[in-house]
Design an enzyme around this catalytic site. Structure first.
Site, mmCIF file in Angstrom:
data_model
loop_
_atom_site.group_PDB
_atom_site.id
_atom_site.type_symbol
_atom_site.label_atom_id
_atom_site.label_comp_id
_atom_site.label_asym_id
_atom_site.label_seq_id
_atom_site.Cartn_x
_atom_site.Cartn_y
_atom_site.Cartn_z
ATOM 1 N N LEU A 13 -4.018 -1.708 -1.554
ATOM 2 C CA LEU A 13 -4.049 -2.578 -2.411
ATOM 3 C C LEU A 13 -4.819 -3.876 -1.312
ATOM 4 O O LEU A 13 -3.422 -4.007 -1.230
ATOM 5 C CB LEU A 13 -2.394 -2.845 -2.866
ATOM 6 C CG LEU A 13 -1.995 -4.559 -3.997
ATOM 7 C CD1 LEU A 13 -3.264 -3.590 -5.534
ATOM 8 C CD2 LEU A 13 -0.580 -4.361 -4.253
ATOM 9 N N ASN A 20 2.028 -0.678 5.425
ATOM 10 C CA ASN A 20 2.857 -0.698 4.732
ATOM 11 C C ASN A 20 3.059 -1.969 4.338
ATOM 12 O O ASN A 20 4.483 -1.718 4.557
ATOM 13 C CB ASN A 20 3.432 0.529 3.245
ATOM 14 C CG ASN A 20 4.143 -0.763 2.306
ATOM 15 O OD1 ASN A 20 3.357 -1.061 1.131
ATOM 16 N ND2 ASN A 20 4.555 0.361 2.169
ATOM 17 N N GLY A 21 2.534 -3.881 3.435
ATOM 18 C CA GLY A 21 3.252 -5.005 3.229
ATOM 19 C C GLY A 21 2.473 -5.750 4.386
ATOM 20 O O GLY A 21 1.589 -6.142 3.800
ATOM 21 N N CYS A 23 0.727 -1.419 0.469
ATOM 22 C CA CYS A 23 -0.021 0.137 0.199
ATOM 23 C C CYS A 23 1.423 1.526 -0.229
ATOM 24 O O CYS A 23 2.060 1.362 -0.068
ATOM 25 C CB CYS A 23 -0.764 0.496 0.781
ATOM 26 S SG CYS A 23 -1.901 -1.539 1.439
ATOM 27 N N ILE A 78 -4.694 -7.273 -0.465
ATOM 28 C CA ILE A 78 -4.407 -8.807 -0.589
ATOM 29 C C ILE A 78 -4.996 -9.523 0.585
ATOM 30 O O ILE A 78 -5.528 -10.783 -0.063
ATOM 31 C CB ILE A 78 -2.759 -9.048 0.254
ATOM 32 C CG1 ILE A 78 -2.459 -7.310 -1.539
ATOM 33 C CG2 ILE A 78 -2.027 -9.737 -0.324
ATOM 34 C CD1 ILE A 78 -2.430 -7.453 -2.400
ATOM 35 N N ASP A 97 -3.710 -8.419 8.791
ATOM 36 C CA ASP A 97 -2.063 -8.809 9.935
ATOM 37 C C ASP A 97 -2.204 -6.729 10.172
ATOM 38 O O ASP A 97 -1.356 -6.679 11.579
ATOM 39 C CB ASP A 97 -0.963 -9.063 8.949
ATOM 40 C CG ASP A 97 -0.707 -8.103 7.644
ATOM 41 O OD1 ASP A 97 -1.551 -7.802 7.398
ATOM 42 O OD2 ASP A 97 -0.418 -8.170 6.989
#
Length: 637
Positions: free
Chosen positions: A51, A75-76, A2, A53, A100
């Site tokens: 984004l 982000n990750g 992201c 996931i 997460d």
């Protein structure tokens, strides 16, 4: 994967302006096409582009904790999230999503910044703790996910990409001139520096904390293991352990609720991932490769062999020289800085291809640094061993040979100048200047003001990393690369894949794998002088023999022939042209010499000219304010 950004006001009573947060959000839209949000609490404002996931239907960000007094923009991917979630739920923690992101919030509630050591994966996040009036910026161990910040007298700005900080206003785009020699020598800048004066990157394995009313503080929370540890059995059991750990890492990196594939170069690393992953996914693996319309360039035949060996659905994209250079200005905008590696451009094209079919890809990044895959490790070890003997046994002759090198014909000068015969046995010359793109003696002739080379040591950060532990030259070089050179490669991987709204993952940099393999002595990883000897042994019988035994090629680009042929006018404009000359950085006669020697075939200066033309492009876009053209058929913000 992201995008995140935000503003923390440092003046009591001030609040972040919504319109500025909106500007930061708009410029990062390519990083998160599936959702966006803004949260503000007191002096802090957070921005997030998603984004999706995991749990696409839920998990919007910025996300608040259960009490509503802490917010995160993240982000990750946290690959041990399932295990962490299970443990938290057993302790009575109630989840609202399957993400997460929520796991990080729960861990922070329990242990504040101590939660970082429990996270295994790639991440960068901003967490505003409203109860404690504290902002926490954190970055993963090896810098897989980016995070930048700028501190002014009134506020702290931060974002996944520098362009979002600039979009907020308050920081003028100004060149960090003293850092340019490091870029020309190493392809990366030292430490926390960027090309923009006043804008810094949070280093890998570091956190930034800022309490309301106080100055920010940056500290390291993780470091690469510093000392080689002998193996009790001499390393005989390591190949099996490496294969087992790599299999586990690959499996954990499959965590996704959206389609997943793999970048396949036909090299050892990506082929190994394909062979490991293909049996795990229960359907044909989607693989993607890039090549060139030049039939002598690229690795497509090996990529096809690897794809056939695992029964993959394989797709390719061919890039012409015209497409390559046409895309370059927009990709410099995406990367925020001059593009150091030619491989960034084909990486964008293969990312764009992959995004039409999947949302996540695995890549082989990091294996060369961890398992000693670069030839410079072998040469460095050779030079260190023989150089110590040569310079101690025959010091007078050694100095005479070194002094004679500059006067030799080029065909003798180039290889000899990189060998122990001409290099005094100190790491600055032996390891760093020896393998630089533009060594400091050449830069002395290049700069109009050579004093710039004394403003900052281009090798200072890498040399510090090299010297902080023990071991032979290859061990130290690997450890330094993992904290410098690899960081630049990972930034390239992130920015070019995110330009196409694609998440890329790097299983070779799995936390447990890195912490186990980094301390293994180079004499085992590169046994008998064979690059990646340990990894090759671990993959025997899994990877096709022609790929297992072939030499490393990387992501080859036929840049040299392009710049001698149809695309030489690019050099006339971006290196020798009047706009480049008027900047007053480099001596025109030295630039003309580089271009002429390359054009005649007397020398291959393609990588040096690449750095120079990208530096000029970056100045036109970010300092002069030129709007780079859209990439035909591409994905633009």
């Amino acid at each position: 994967m992201c995008g995140l950004a935000g503003i923390l006001k440092l003046v009591p009573g001030e609040r972040p302006e919504r319109e500025r947060l909106e500007r930061m959000k708009r410029v990062l839209r390519h990083r998160g096409p599936d959702g966006e949000g803004i949260a503000a609490d007191g002096p802090a404002g957070l921005v997030h582009l998603r984004l999706a996931i995991l749990d696409p239907a839920a998990g919007a960000q910025p996300m608040a904790n259960a009490a509503g007094d802490a917010w995160i923009a993240y982000n990750g991917e946290i690959y041990n999230h399932p295990q962490l979630r299970h443990g938290l739920m057993q302790r009575g923690v109630a989840y609202r999503t399957r993400t997460d992101t929520e796991t990080i919030l729960h861990l922070y509630d329990a242990d504040q910044e101590g939660c970082l050591r429990r996270l295994e994966g790639m991440f960068a996040f901003a967490l505003w703790d409203g109860a404690r009036r504290r902002l926490l910026l954190a970055r993963d161990r090896l810098g897989i996910k980016p995070l930048y910040y700028a501190l002014t007298s009134t506020e702290l700005l931060f974002a996944s990409e520098i362009k979002a900080i600039l979009a907020a206003g308050g920081v003028r785009p100004e060149m960090n001139r003293e850092a340019i020699p490091g870029y020309l020598a190493n392809r990366h800048l030292p430490g926390d520096e960027t090309f923009f004066r006043g804008i810094r990157r949070l280093p890998p394995g570091h956190i930034l904390t800022c309490l309301e009313g106080e100055a920010p503080a940056v500290r390291r929370w993780w470091r690469v293991p510093a000392d080689p540890r002998p193996e009790s059995d001499g390393g005989r059991g390591l190949p099996g352990e490496v294969r087992e750990r790599l299999t586990s890492a690959a499996r954990s990196h499959l965590m996704s609720d959206v389609p997943l594939g793999l970048f396949l170069s036909g090299g050892l690393d990506s082929t190994a991932l394909a062979a490991l992953v293909a049996p795990m996914i229960g359907a044909p693996l989607n693989t993607f490769s890039v090549g060139y319309d030049d039939p002598l360039a690229g690795e497509l035949p090996f990529a096809r062999l690897a794809a056939r060996s695992v029964g993959a659905i394989h797709r390719e994209v061919l890039v012409s020289g015209r497409e390559f250079f046409q895309a370059l200005p927009r990709l410099v905008w995406h990367e925020d800085e001059p593009i150091a590696f030619t491989s960034s451009v084909p990486l964008y094209f293969v990312s764009r291809l992959a995004r039409r079919h999947v949302t996540v890809v695995l890549t082989g990044e990091g294996a060369d640094e961890l398992f000693l895959g670069y030839n410079r490790y072998r040469v460095g070890r050779w030079n260190q061993t023989l150089g110590a003997l040569w310079w101690s046994a025959l010091p007078s002759l050694s100095h005479r040979v070194a002094r004679a090198v500059p006067s030799l014909p080029r065909r003798l000068r180039e290889p000899l100048s990189r060998s122990f015969l001409a290099l005094p046995p100190d790491p600055r010359r032996l390891v760093f200047d020896n393998f630089s793109v533009l060594a400091l003696d050449r830069q002395l002739r290049l700069w109009r003001d050579p004093e710039i080379l004394s403003a900052r040591d281009p090798y200072g950060e890498a040399l510090r990393c090299y010297q902080e532990g023990s071991g032979q030259a290859a061990d130290r070089m690997s450890r330094a690369d993992m904290q410098t050179y690899l960081v630049e490669l990972l930034m390239k991987q992130d920015q070019m894949s995110m330009a196409a709204s694609l998440e890329s993952r790097v299983p070779f940099l799995d936390t447990s794998l890195v912490e186990r393999i980094a301390p293994v002595p180079g004499s085992i990883k590169m046994k008998g002088g064979r690059l990646k000897a340990l990894l090759r042994s671990a993959l025997s019988g899994l990877v096709p023999a022609p790929i297992l035994k072939r030499r490393k090629m990387g992501f080859p680009v036929p840049l040299g022939s392009w710049l001698r042929g149809a695309h030489r006018p690019i050099l006339e404009d971006l290196v020798l042209g009047p706009r480049a000359q008027e900047r007053g950085l480099f001596r025109p006669e030295a630039l003309r010499e580089l271009v002429a020697e390359h054009a005649s075939g007397e020398a291959d200066h393609s990588e040096r000219l690449w750095l120079l033309l990208n530096l000029e492009l970056w100045q036109r876009i970010f300092l002069d304010g030129e709007d780079p053209p859209a990439i035909p058929g591409g994905v633009d913000a």
